[in-house]
Design a protein around this motif. Structure first.
Motif, mmCIF file in Angstrom:
data_model
loop_
_atom_site.group_PDB
_atom_site.id
_atom_site.type_symbol
_atom_site.label_atom_id
_atom_site.label_comp_id
_atom_site.label_asym_id
_atom_site.label_seq_id
_atom_site.Cartn_x
_atom_site.Cartn_y
_atom_site.Cartn_z
ATOM 1 N N GLY A 114 -18.206 -15.119 -25.408
ATOM 2 C CA GLY A 114 -17.789 -15.090 -26.783
ATOM 3 C C GLY A 114 -18.469 -15.942 -27.643
ATOM 4 N N VAL A 115 -19.285 -16.623 -27.214
ATOM 5 C CA VAL A 115 -20.022 -17.924 -27.974
ATOM 6 C C VAL A 115 -20.789 -17.006 -29.400
ATOM 7 N N LYS A 116 -20.554 -17.573 -30.427
ATOM 8 C CA LYS A 116 -20.952 -17.169 -31.664
ATOM 9 C C LYS A 116 -22.487 -17.090 -31.820
ATOM 10 N N THR A 117 -23.183 -16.192 -32.200
ATOM 11 C CA THR A 117 -24.662 -16.168 -32.676
ATOM 12 C C THR A 117 -25.031 -17.445 -33.374
ATOM 13 N N GLU A 118 -24.375 -17.748 -34.340
ATOM 14 C CA GLU A 118 -24.501 -18.726 -35.317
ATOM 15 C C GLU A 118 -24.415 -20.220 -34.648
ATOM 16 N N THR A 119 -23.365 -20.223 -33.879
ATOM 17 C CA THR A 119 -23.288 -21.383 -33.163
ATOM 18 C C THR A 119 -24.621 -21.869 -32.301
ATOM 19 N N LEU A 120 -24.918 -20.854 -31.623
ATOM 20 C CA LEU A 120 -26.404 -20.992 -30.663
ATOM 21 C C LEU A 120 -27.546 -21.083 -31.898
ATOM 22 N N ASN A 121 -27.587 -20.311 -32.845
ATOM 23 C CA ASN A 121 -28.684 -20.603 -33.751
ATOM 24 C C ASN A 121 -28.860 -22.349 -34.575
ATOM 25 N N ASP A 122 -27.569 -22.552 -34.815
ATOM 26 C CA ASP A 122 -27.402 -23.672 -35.614
ATOM 27 C C ASP A 122 -27.404 -24.963 -34.800
ATOM 28 N N ASN A 123 -26.858 -25.069 -33.451
ATOM 29 C CA ASN A 123 -26.565 -25.971 -32.538
ATOM 30 C C ASN A 123 -27.355 -26.147 -31.282
ATOM 31 N N GLY A 124 -27.857 -25.069 -30.748
ATOM 32 C CA GLY A 124 -28.775 -24.614 -29.550
ATOM 33 C C GLY A 124 -27.689 -24.420 -28.541
ATOM 34 N N ALA A 125 -28.017 -23.942 -27.311
ATOM 35 C CA ALA A 125 -27.022 -23.784 -26.068
ATOM 36 C C ALA A 125 -26.741 -24.964 -25.558
ATOM 37 N N VAL A 126 -27.211 -26.153 -25.745
ATOM 38 C CA VAL A 126 -27.028 -27.512 -25.296
ATOM 39 C C VAL A 126 -26.378 -28.166 -26.328
ATOM 40 N N SER A 127 -25.236 -28.070 -26.507
ATOM 41 C CA SER A 127 -24.346 -28.721 -27.515
ATOM 42 C C SER A 127 -22.802 -28.931 -27.476
ATOM 43 N N GLU A 128 -22.335 -29.737 -28.289
ATOM 44 C CA GLU A 128 -20.839 -29.659 -28.125
ATOM 45 C C GLU A 128 -20.155 -28.591 -28.541
ATOM 46 N N GLN A 129 -20.830 -27.938 -29.570
ATOM 47 C CA GLN A 129 -19.982 -26.652 -30.275
ATOM 48 C C GLN A 129 -20.273 -25.458 -29.303
ATOM 49 N N THR A 130 -21.614 -25.296 -28.756
ATOM 50 C CA THR A 130 -21.486 -24.210 -27.618
ATOM 51 C C THR A 130 -20.773 -24.444 -26.426
ATOM 52 N N VAL A 131 -20.643 -25.530 -25.768
ATOM 53 C CA VAL A 131 -19.650 -25.748 -24.711
ATOM 54 C C VAL A 131 -18.332 -25.608 -24.885
ATOM 55 N N ARG A 132 -17.864 -25.974 -26.153
ATOM 56 C CA ARG A 132 -16.449 -25.710 -26.385
ATOM 57 C C ARG A 132 -16.161 -24.319 -26.638
ATOM 58 N N GLU A 133 -16.949 -23.629 -27.099
ATOM 59 C CA GLU A 133 -17.000 -22.039 -27.400
ATOM 60 C C GLU A 133 -16.755 -21.369 -25.942
ATOM 61 N N MET A 134 -17.745 -21.988 -25.035
ATOM 62 C CA MET A 134 -17.896 -21.422 -23.886
ATOM 63 C C MET A 134 -16.463 -21.533 -22.832
ATOM 64 N N VAL A 135 -15.873 -22.766 -22.920
ATOM 65 C CA VAL A 135 -14.633 -23.062 -22.165
ATOM 66 C C VAL A 135 -13.487 -22.205 -22.674
ATOM 67 N N GLU A 136 -13.572 -22.133 -24.118
ATOM 68 C CA GLU A 136 -12.376 -21.364 -24.815
ATOM 69 C C GLU A 136 -12.675 -19.939 -24.437
ATOM 70 N N GLY A 137 -13.862 -19.772 -24.332
ATOM 71 C CA GLY A 137 -14.019 -18.194 -24.135
ATOM 72 C C GLY A 137 -13.605 -17.911 -22.601
ATOM 73 N N ALA A 138 -13.986 -18.683 -21.744
ATOM 74 C CA ALA A 138 -13.322 -18.631 -20.247
ATOM 75 C C ALA A 138 -11.772 -18.552 -20.177
ATOM 76 N N LEU A 139 -11.449 -19.447 -20.999
ATOM 77 C CA LEU A 139 -9.793 -19.369 -20.982
ATOM 78 C C LEU A 139 -9.211 -17.979 -21.301
ATOM 79 N N ARG A 140 -9.900 -17.683 -22.499
ATOM 80 C CA ARG A 140 -9.237 -16.340 -23.279
ATOM 81 C C ARG A 140 -9.889 -15.260 -22.375
ATOM 82 N N ASN A 141 -11.041 -14.751 -22.099
ATOM 83 C CA ASN A 141 -11.522 -13.763 -21.435
ATOM 84 C C ASN A 141 -11.046 -13.581 -19.860
#
Length: 415
Positions: free
Chosen positions: A316-343
């Motif tokens: 569930g990482v947002k497209t705009e998060t990846l486009n704006d910050n890249g895959a290696v970023s604080e924003q992406t890893v935050r959405e990754m971990v919260e997506g894992a918790l949720r999903n």
């Protein structure tokens, strides 16, 4: 009481197999109160073996030998031992009966080459092999004990546990040896040594402190020997407690277990579950966890989301998060971990994204840049790390720090 271990076989020296026998035997001997002075590996060569035996006898009281006892021509250990002790080879009835029984069990003909496995040096006491055809051999010579065993690990292990160690204990007066290991993360050995220097200086002569560094971790091992086990344990525990109090948050365990097992034990005791979202570690964190029996009590699973597409569709990482910050970023890893918790509906989750190398780095994000996040329903913790340029080391370091961050979060919510 000192021992030496000699492993025999060209296959060890050319790297075809890894010598796990020596490490296992050393551990068993140490538990029995016997210190290992040296470990050697030699080729299937008569002169090399003879020289190794003669040298070992100058250093140790007990010489344990594995390998070279098979039925083929390259297995020369028995005949070389007979030459070393200057004795003849004889047919041992008990060993022959054992070989015959095994071949009858599997309905196979007993060839002459197999029958010869029952031939042993005349001055040895045979140790029957309950799991194979090659007998073990026990020698007493000039005040030294020599024990020759098969190189096949499970055959050797049964002999050591059931025959060799009990016999050594019965024949020798052995001291008590006690070890206590403290597992630390996040501090280098030199920093730890500086912190606990005065405690180390105050140790009595019979207690030694060893620093055992590994990527991101240092094990501190207190080793003590004496005659009174209870008194020795009390003394070791006293100094261990001083070290733990001094080091503080760097300590993750007070026993010799892998870091991931610390996580599993901690979560199992609290009835908590874990999921993961791995990118640059490629499933390594999951592998470390699931290699331990009982891990399913804690570990639900997760995603190895190498591509951006999977980061979006599975986590569930947002497209705009990846486009704006890249895959290696604080924003992406935050959405990754919260997506894992949720999903994945776990109590805790870990996420890692980074550039393991050796290529793929940029000036802004060099090789070794790794973002790690750990989370539960109440809190998400994110940290950036800049490791080196070695791919495997970066993956290992990422796992170590992910586990350490998770342990810290678990302890925080345990209070």
């Amino acid at each position: 009481m000192l021992a030496e271990i000699i492993t025999i076989g060209d296959e060890i020296l050319i790297g075809q197999i890894v010598d796990t026998n020596s490490a296992w035997m050393a551990e068993q001997l140490n538990h029995a109160g016997i210190r290992v002075k040296q470990i050697s590996s030699v080729s299937d060569n008569r002169q090399h073996i003879l020289a190794a035996l003669a040298e070992a006898a100058t250093r140790a009281d007990i010489i344990l030998i594995t390998g070279g006892l098979g039925p083929t021509k390259d297995d020369i250990t028995k005949k070389t031992l007979a030459d070393y002790f200057n004795v003849d080879m004889v047919l041992n009835d008990a060993a022959l009966e054992n070989v015959t029984r095994i071949f009858e069990k599997y309905n196979r003909p007993l060839l002459e080459v197999n029958r010869k496995q029952a031939e042993v040096p005349s001055n040895c006491e045979v140790i029957l092999n309950k799991n194979g055809t090659a007998p073990g051999m026990w020698f007493n010579s000039d005040g030294k004990i020599y024990v020759s065993m098969p190189g096949v690990p499970f055959e050797m292990k049964y002999m050591v546990e059931e025959d060799v160690i009990p016999k050594l204990k019965a024949q020798l007066k052995l001291p008590v040896i006690i070890h206590k290991t403290i597992l630390t993360v996040g501090e280098g050995e030199s920093f730890l040594a500086e912190k606990i220097g005065d405690i180390e200086d105050s140790l009595p002569e019979n207690i030694k402190l060893a620093y055992l560094p590994k990527l991101g971790q240092v094990r501190l091992r207190l080793s003590a020997d004496g005659d009174d086990a209870a008194l020795l344990q009390k003394e070791v525990d006293l100094y261990a407690a001083k070290i733990v109090e001094r080091i503080g948050q760097s300590v993750v365990a007070e026993n010799d277990i892998p870091l991931e097992k610390v996580v599993l034990n901690l979560m199992a005791r609290q009835g908590l579950t874990l999921s993961v979202a791995e990118s640059c570690t490629g499933g390594y964190i999951s592998h470390l966890i699931t290699q331990h029996a009982g891990s399913s009590q804690v570990f639900l699973g997760g995603a190895v989301s190498y591509s951006n597409q999977l980061k979006q569709s599975v986590l569930g990482v947002k497209t705009e998060t990846l486009n704006d910050n890249g895959a290696v970023s604080e924003q992406t890893v935050r959405e990754m971990v919260e997506g894992a918790l949720r999903n994945f509906s776990s109590d805790y989750a870990v996420a890692v994204t980074g550039i393991a190398g050796p290529d793929g780095g940029t000036q802004e994000k060099p090789v070794g840049t790794v973002w790690i996040a750990v989370a539960n329903a109440n809190k998400t913790v994110v940290k950036k790390f800049t490791f080196g340029t070695k791919r495997l080391q970066n993956i290992e370091r990422s796992a170590v720090w992910a586990f350490f961050m998770l342990i810290t979060l678990l302890k925080e919510y345990k209070k």
